[in-house]
Every structure is written in C-alpha cells, then in structure tokens.
Write an enzyme that holds these catalytic residues in place. Structure first.
Site, PDB file in Angstrom:
ATOM      1  N   HIS A  71       0.852  -1.188   0.000  1.00  0.00           N
ATOM      2  CA  HIS A  71       0.000   0.000   0.000  1.00  0.00           C
ATOM      3  C   HIS A  71       0.885   1.235   0.000  1.00  0.00           C
ATOM      4  O   HIS A  71       1.324   1.688   1.068  1.00  0.00           O
ATOM      5  CB  HIS A  71      -0.908   0.010   1.240  1.00  0.00           C
ATOM      6  N   GLN A  73       4.117  -2.262   4.759  1.00  0.00           N
ATOM      7  CA  GLN A  73       4.464  -3.640   5.172  1.00  0.00           C
ATOM      8  C   GLN A  73       3.292  -4.592   4.951  1.00  0.00           C
ATOM      9  O   GLN A  73       3.162  -5.570   5.665  1.00  0.00           O
ATOM     10  CB  GLN A  73       4.931  -3.698   6.638  1.00  0.00           C
ATOM     11  N   HIS A  74       2.462  -4.299   3.958  1.00  0.00           N
ATOM     12  CA  HIS A  74       1.353  -5.188   3.611  1.00  0.00           C
ATOM     13  C   HIS A  74       1.759  -5.944   2.342  1.00  0.00           C
ATOM     14  O   HIS A  74       1.210  -5.732   1.265  1.00  0.00           O
ATOM     15  CB  HIS A  74       0.066  -4.392   3.404  1.00  0.00           C
ATOM     16  N   ILE A  75       2.714  -6.835   2.478  1.00  0.00           N
ATOM     17  CA  ILE A  75       3.350  -7.514   1.343  1.00  0.00           C
ATOM     18  C   ILE A  75       2.378  -8.543   0.782  1.00  0.00           C
ATOM     19  O   ILE A  75       1.971  -9.472   1.479  1.00  0.00           O
ATOM     20  CB  ILE A  75       4.643  -8.199   1.809  1.00  0.00           C
ATOM     21  N   THR A  76       2.023  -8.396  -0.488  1.00  0.00           N
ATOM     22  CA  THR A  76       0.876  -9.118  -1.039  1.00  0.00           C
ATOM     23  C   THR A  76       1.160  -9.565  -2.469  1.00  0.00           C
ATOM     24  O   THR A  76       1.929  -8.924  -3.189  1.00  0.00           O
ATOM     25  CB  THR A  76      -0.351  -8.178  -1.035  1.00  0.00           C
TER      26      THR A  76
END
Length: 534
Positions: free
Chosen positions: A315, A470-473
């Site tokens: 994000h 840190q929203h690794i997707t």
C-alpha cells in the site's frame, strides 16, 4: 547425514496466519509440527527494550535480529539483507521470530469490500479473485472471534456481516471525537476495527491507551502472532524454533515428500509429512520455492508458468501534516484510532487508485521537540513551540490501492547471501500511473480536510515518494488457472496435491484494507480444505 522427523502436517512459519491455521488442524486431531526460522521472544523483554531504546519511532529497534535468520533493518543504517535491483526501492519491514511481524503492528482488522474480489469484472482493471466475499465472510468472523476484534456497527455498510463484532469499538480519543465532529457529514470518520480489546477478552485486559501500539502493546490488550503461537501450542502443535527451511523435496507423482532445514549450527535436518503448509510471509515463501529448484524445475517449484514472486503489491502511502486551529492533544489513546472509509470504492477505480485516509493519534512531542531544537529555538521560545505544536499538530495519510503488475516481483539475489550461505531476497519494484492518479485525488481530499480543520502550515510529503505499509501481497496469487497464478482457490499449489500456502501472498489484489485479517480468514478456509470440508 540428516536426521528425519515425521508428522501429519508441517507448517513453515509461526506468524499469526500460520499459527491459527496450525491450531485449527491440531484441534481437528492432526499431528502438527510448526517450524520457525527465528527465536522465541517474550513481550516483557520487548517492552524493556522499547523503554531503553533511543529510537522510539523505530518499530524494529526493540526486536532482536539474528545472524542465521536475519530480517531487514534500516536504522541507523541498512543492514543489507534485501537486494534492490530497481527501478524503485522496496523496503519492507518484517520480523523473523515466533509470532512474526504482527508483534509490532496496529492490529487493524478491516475486511475487504465485495467489489475488491471482482475488480476486473467491475472496473476493468487488475484481476478477479477465484472466490467472492460471500465465500470468505464466515472465515472473517472465525478470525475476528479468535482475535477479539472490536469495531463500530456502521462498518457493515462497507463490508456486510452476518454477526456483530465480537467487541464494541474502542472508546474514541479526544482527538478522534473532535476530528469526527468537524469533518461530519462530508467525511464519515469511523473508529477503526482492530484486534484490540475494548473490554477484557480471552484472558487479556482492555486497551488503556498507552499510545505505543507500535512497536509493542505493553499489556497484551492488542492481539498479535505471539498470542496465536501460544494458542497453537496449547492446542497440541509442536513448535520448533531456529529452523531455517531451505528446500522442498518432491516425487514424480505431484507430491511434496520432505523438507530440509538448517538449525543455527548449520546442521541439516529432514521432515517428512502428509501435508506441507508454507506460512512464512510473501517474500520468504517464494525464497524457499526458488531455493528448491532442481533439474526438472530450474526456475524453482510452483513456477512452471513464471508466476512465482510476481505481482508484488503493498500500500503506497503519502501524508499531510498541519496545525489545527484548536488543541487536539494527540497521544492519548491508540496510535491509529480512526479513518475515512468512503473512498475505498467507486466508479473512479476504473481510472485511479482507491484509498483510505487514516487519522494519526501518535504523540507529537518527540518529533516537534527535535524540529524546534534544529530550528535553534531555546528557553521560553522552545517551551512555547513544544507546547503549541505538540497540542495542535495533526498528521493524516492515505493508503493507496496498487494493481497487480507482473514486473513488480521478488526473487533471489545473485549478489548477496546470508550467514547460512542462502541467497537473500531481491526486488524489482515500481509505481504506475494508476497510483499517481490516486495520489492526486487524495491530495485534493487532504486540502479539503485541512481547510475544514482551520489548518495552518500545511506540509505534504515529497511528491512521487511513497512509504509502504508492510502489507506484502500478491507473490503467490490464487487464481482460476495455473498459467496466471501460483495457487488455486483454496491456496493449494497447482503442481503439488499436498502443498498449501497461507499468507498475504496468496491475495490476487491488495485493495485498501490492511491484509492480515484477510490472510487469516484465507488460512482458516485452507485448513477446512485440508480437512476435506471444501
């Protein structure tokens, strides 16, 4: 020679998603072994480290890094674990310890929106999920019960729900109440849905507003992966730490037969199981699969169609900071208490990124004091500046949707290795025009909000420069077929019948909500698939 351990199910990774998946399988009677590359840590030690840290705004600082299971660390200087190969740097923060990265999070627990699952068919961009919101709704609630999620009933108009939240919303801070009143009705500011106790729940106390949710809740009012790992062990899961998995074995019949891990003395061990579950994060899972390359799979396992590690998303985020025309005294209550949800969906998504706007309630004292000293203020002028700025300063930020782009990817470094001799992760990452247009949209909203709050000295972060969250997707995306995805609709690898992945990595799109609750719901659904219920 390696020794060999046998079990029904082996779970690689002890973060909140893996631990809750392991717990569910153990409660169903399966013998489950959970491997964690890092060490076990204790909350009291991290709280003590935080108290002694000179870098209170560094969420990584209190956590012990290790030689044999390192994680990225950028302060006071980059430890070099990750390899950036351009065009833009991607600098995620994550932990390799029992419980994983959710030790130092804000515990935000939004569900996705129904349209997030059908982005391509609804707006002509991105990709659709192979499941719909209705498929995940019962598992969202299952995860919410385990976390003890609190939230306002009004959130249901964005993400429909069949049951009430397990807990009522956390009591609004003074800042939250004043901002909500002044922005209404044009902007609806809602108390965040969080894994934070608004009342005593599951043996843990209610939030008392310490205002250091990140890097550590000192009283365990906030849910995290350490609690999930404890619950897994209580359910019968055997947890083994300092076990760095580096290779999977397979046979000619589409089955994974064993994994290999190094202990911290670099002695190799072998584990046989009926079912293998990769539950590390969306960077460390692809690393294991790339490392498992052999003559038949020269590009790594689960990569016959070159999808592994691609479509990396996070994000991107930018902010505005200003002085409000009344004292709000940020710092009393949770650090991130509320947000504006109404820009997360709409026809504009066919052209520009959707976004959420978060209202920060972090104490401003340390930051404004450092700035005033740099300006050369002293004596009474310094005291007055600290008093005014710390009571009036407000920061808001956006959380922008990023579309899946196969050029954004994680892979193995060809230049760096860790202390065990394993290649470290590398990234190729960039931002597209969809994000830039979303950024321009949010800048207009920032200006509007600042005007409504009588703002002065409005400061925007540097144009075109984004933080990640840190929203690794996306690197293990689930999909409709093996040519465009890594896993199927229940998180099973296309090429192997007994290999599953539970992680934010399996999400095909990132949308605008923090990703961990969705990943937990997906993991609980995958557990049902393994148990033959789907």
């Amino acid at each position: 020679m390696s020794d060999t351990i046998s079990t029904d199910v082996v779970v690689i990774g002890s973060g909140v998603v893996g631990a809750l998946t392991a717990r569910k399988l153990a409660l169903a009677g399966r013998q489950v072994l959970m491997l964690e590359a890092g060490p076990r840590i204790q909350r009291d030690d991290i709280v003590t480290n935080f108290r002694h840290s000179a870098r209170k705004d560094d969420f990584i600082a209190p956590y012990p890094n290790s030689t044999f299971a390192p994680f990225p660390d950028y302060k006071p200087e980059d430890n070099g674990y990750l390899d950036q190969v351009g065009p833009n740097p991607y600098k995620p923060e994550y932990l390799r310890v029992v419980g994983g990265t959710s030790w130092h999070w804000a515990a935000q627990a939004w569900r996705l929106l129904p349209n997030d699952f059908r982005l391509k068919s609804q707006y002509g961009v991105g990709r659709d999920w192979p499941i719909g919101y209705e498929d995940l709704e019962p598992y969202y609630y299952e995860a919410e019960l385990l976390w003890g999620v609190s939230g306002p009933a009004e959130m249901a108009k964005y993400s429909p729900r069949k049951q009430d939240f397990p807990l009522p919303p956390v009591t609004p801070s003074y800042l939250e109440r004043r901002v909500s009143e002044r922005l209404s009705p044009q902007y609806e500011v809602l108390t965040n849905t969080t894994g934070r106790n608004s009342l005593p729940y599951d043996g843990r106390p209610q939030c008392c507003g310490n205002n250091n949710c990140m890097p550590i809740c000192p009283i365990d009012a906030q849910y995290h992966g350490g609690i999930a790992a404890d619950a897994a062990e209580k359910a019968g899961v055997k947890l083994m730490t300092q076990a760095v998995v580096y290779k999977l074995e397979h046979n000619q019949h589409g089955k994974i037969t064993a994994l290999h891990y190094y202990d911290w003395n670099k002695v190799s061990h072998r584990v046989e199981a009926e079912v293998f579950i990769l539950a590390a994060n969306a960077i460390e899972i692809p690393k294991i699969l790339f490392l498992s390359a052999d003559d038949k799979n020269p590009n790594g396992l689960c990569n016959n169609h070159d999808q592994l590690g691609r479509n990396l998303m996070d994000h991107p985020s930018n902010s505005a900071t200003f002085y409000v025309d009344e004292p709000l005294w940020p710092g009393r209550g949770p650090m991130s208490p509320s947000s504006i949800q109404q820009l997360r969906d709409g026809a504009f998504r066919s052209e520009s990124a959707a976004f959420r706007i978060d209202i920060s309630n972090s104490s401003r004292v340390a930051g404004v004091t450092a700035t005033a000293i740099k300006e050369g203020l002293m004596g009474q002028a310094l005291d007055e500046a600290i008093l005014y700025r710390s009571s009036h300063e407000l920061s808001i930020k956006n959380v922008l949707e990023q579309l899946p782009d196969p050029k954004n990817r994680t892979m193995l470094s060809t230049r760096k290795k860790d202390a065990l001799g394993l290649p470290t992760p590398a990234f190729s990452y960039s931002y597209d025009a969809y994000i830039e247009r979303g950024m321009q949209h949010s800048l207009n909203v920032y200006a509007d909000i600042a005007k409504m709050l009588g703002a002065s000295n409005v400061r925007y972060s540097t144009p075109g420069v984004y933080s990640n969250n840190q929203h690794i997707t996306g690197t293990l995306a689930m999909g409709f077929d093996e040519k465009t995805s890594v896993t199927n609709h229940v998180g099973k690898a296309w090429e192997y019948d007994n290999l599953y992945m539970v992680s934010t990595g399996v999400m095909p799109t990132v949308a605008t909500a923090n990703s961990t609750l969705t990943a937990c719901a997906l993991g609980l659904r995958t557990a049902d698939a393994i148990l033959g219920k789907i």
